[in-house]
Design an enzyme around this catalytic site. Sequence first.
Site, PDB file in Angstrom:
ATOM      1  N   GLU A 115      -0.510   9.808  -5.124  1.00 59.69           N
ATOM      2  CA  GLU A 115      -1.964   9.650  -5.271  1.00 59.69           C
ATOM      3  C   GLU A 115      -2.332   9.216  -6.691  1.00 59.69           C
ATOM      4  O   GLU A 115      -3.180   8.353  -6.886  1.00 59.69           O
ATOM      5  CB  GLU A 115      -2.699  10.947  -4.906  1.00 59.69           C
ATOM      6  CG  GLU A 115      -2.553  11.365  -3.441  1.00 59.69           C
ATOM      7  CD  GLU A 115      -3.048  10.311  -2.464  1.00 59.69           C
ATOM      8  OE1 GLU A 115      -4.022   9.615  -2.776  1.00 59.69           O
ATOM      9  OE2 GLU A 115      -2.424  10.159  -1.394  1.00 59.69           O
ATOM     10  N   ASP A 124       4.378   4.672  -3.726  1.00 59.04           N
ATOM     11  CA  ASP A 124       5.639   5.358  -3.396  1.00 59.04           C
ATOM     12  C   ASP A 124       6.656   5.193  -4.526  1.00 59.04           C
ATOM     13  O   ASP A 124       7.341   6.135  -4.920  1.00 59.04           O
ATOM     14  CB  ASP A 124       6.249   4.789  -2.100  1.00 59.04           C
ATOM     15  CG  ASP A 124       5.609   5.384  -0.846  1.00 59.04           C
ATOM     16  OD1 ASP A 124       4.786   6.311  -1.002  1.00 59.04           O
ATOM     17  OD2 ASP A 124       5.932   4.922   0.259  1.00 59.04           O
TER      18      ASP A 124
HETATM   19 ZN   LIG Z   1      -1.289   6.103  -0.495  1.00 58.55          ZN
END
Ligand SMILES: [Zn+2]
Length: 425
Positions: free
Chosen positions: A288, A371
Amino acid sequence: MLDIPGATFMHVFIIVTVITVLAGKLVWEAYLIRLNMAEVRRHAQAPPPALHEVMDEQTYAKSVDYTLVKARFALFSNVYGMLLLAAVLFSGVLPLLYGWLGTFMEASVWRETFYVILVFLLLAMSGLPLEHHAQFCLEERFGFNKSTFRLWATDKLKGLLIALTVGAPLLALFFFLVDFAGPLWWVWAFAVFFAFQLLMLVLYPMLILPWFNKLTPLPEGELRQRLIDLAQRVGFKARTIQVMDGSRRSGHSNAFFTGFGRFRRIVLFDTLMEQLSEGELEAVLAHEIGHYKLGHVPKMLTLSAGLGLAAFAGLAWLLKSPAFVQAFGFSHAVDGAGPAFVLFALLAGPFGFWLSPLLNFFSRRHEYEADRFAREHAGGANPMTNALRRLSEKNLSNLTPHPLYSAFYYSHPTLLEREAALAGE
Ligand SMILES: [Zn+2]
């Protein structure tokens, strides 16, 4: 002066275009959903070898079932929605309603505003039975529904109240600009719309979200310290990691990032906290924060601003063409912008739908980047991979979507794609 045969040709052209786009969407979506269902059935016995460890046999069977039930529901609600839209567009009910309002309301910004609200109120109501079914039959059957009818109905009323309080003045301002801001009114209208979008990014987590959910700061302790350490390590000033009581309504879990500048906030669902280990939560938080650090919010805002400006230019162009509203049965004497606005808003969905794969493509690229950020800053690939696996398991995600289906609809890459990217360079 309108040349009648020319006008007639324009009307037919408009109607044929609209019907083609509506029918095209219905057929294309049905095709994709069936393709996806076939793919899921093909793998129903066992998931691909790379994903064997994600779910046990029983959970996997349940996820296949859940995917198929949702797909059948989507096929039905697409037909329902399209029939409803076609009925609203072509039955003459829109001009009828507008004429009726004209019998007791003077031409004004408020008449147009009231007209738009009335149409969308009726449409929203006709969608309620399906929403109710999705929550209390479909989600219920798979153990995801935690809401009660009372809570659900209250949510709907609150949503309506917010839409009216926020929407009515905004619509009135829009119609005011159309009338009084000169030929470039649409640039002003866009500026208002964009400023409002920015304002909502800040106000939504502060004012609206707390009206539906309880948000509490993450309590002191080992987990909080670990997450704060992570935030400091990557240069993200996190005063506010909040936990939201998502479990009040649904067993689905999630985390999201909202706001910008000093108003930014990270929200973790309580369901997520239960399902993930500390290391996995750290990876999700890093993901996030990655969205923030990599500038995904301003990038998506720029994209949406571009689309918004194009939409307002299109609306301005349609407002100058009387044939547009006449094609849908409005008389030559329409003296307000309400009808064109309503038609444009109704058609924006089916026409804009064809842009969604492009938006999803950008969104998926951002997910890969976030990621990778999590991999760099939160203990390598494993915690993130494990978090994604756990989330897929708990949410009964479809492990084997058809590639064309996921390319078109998915805002996030599939589990297999994300795992491969995390394991790669
Ligand atoms: Zn995301």
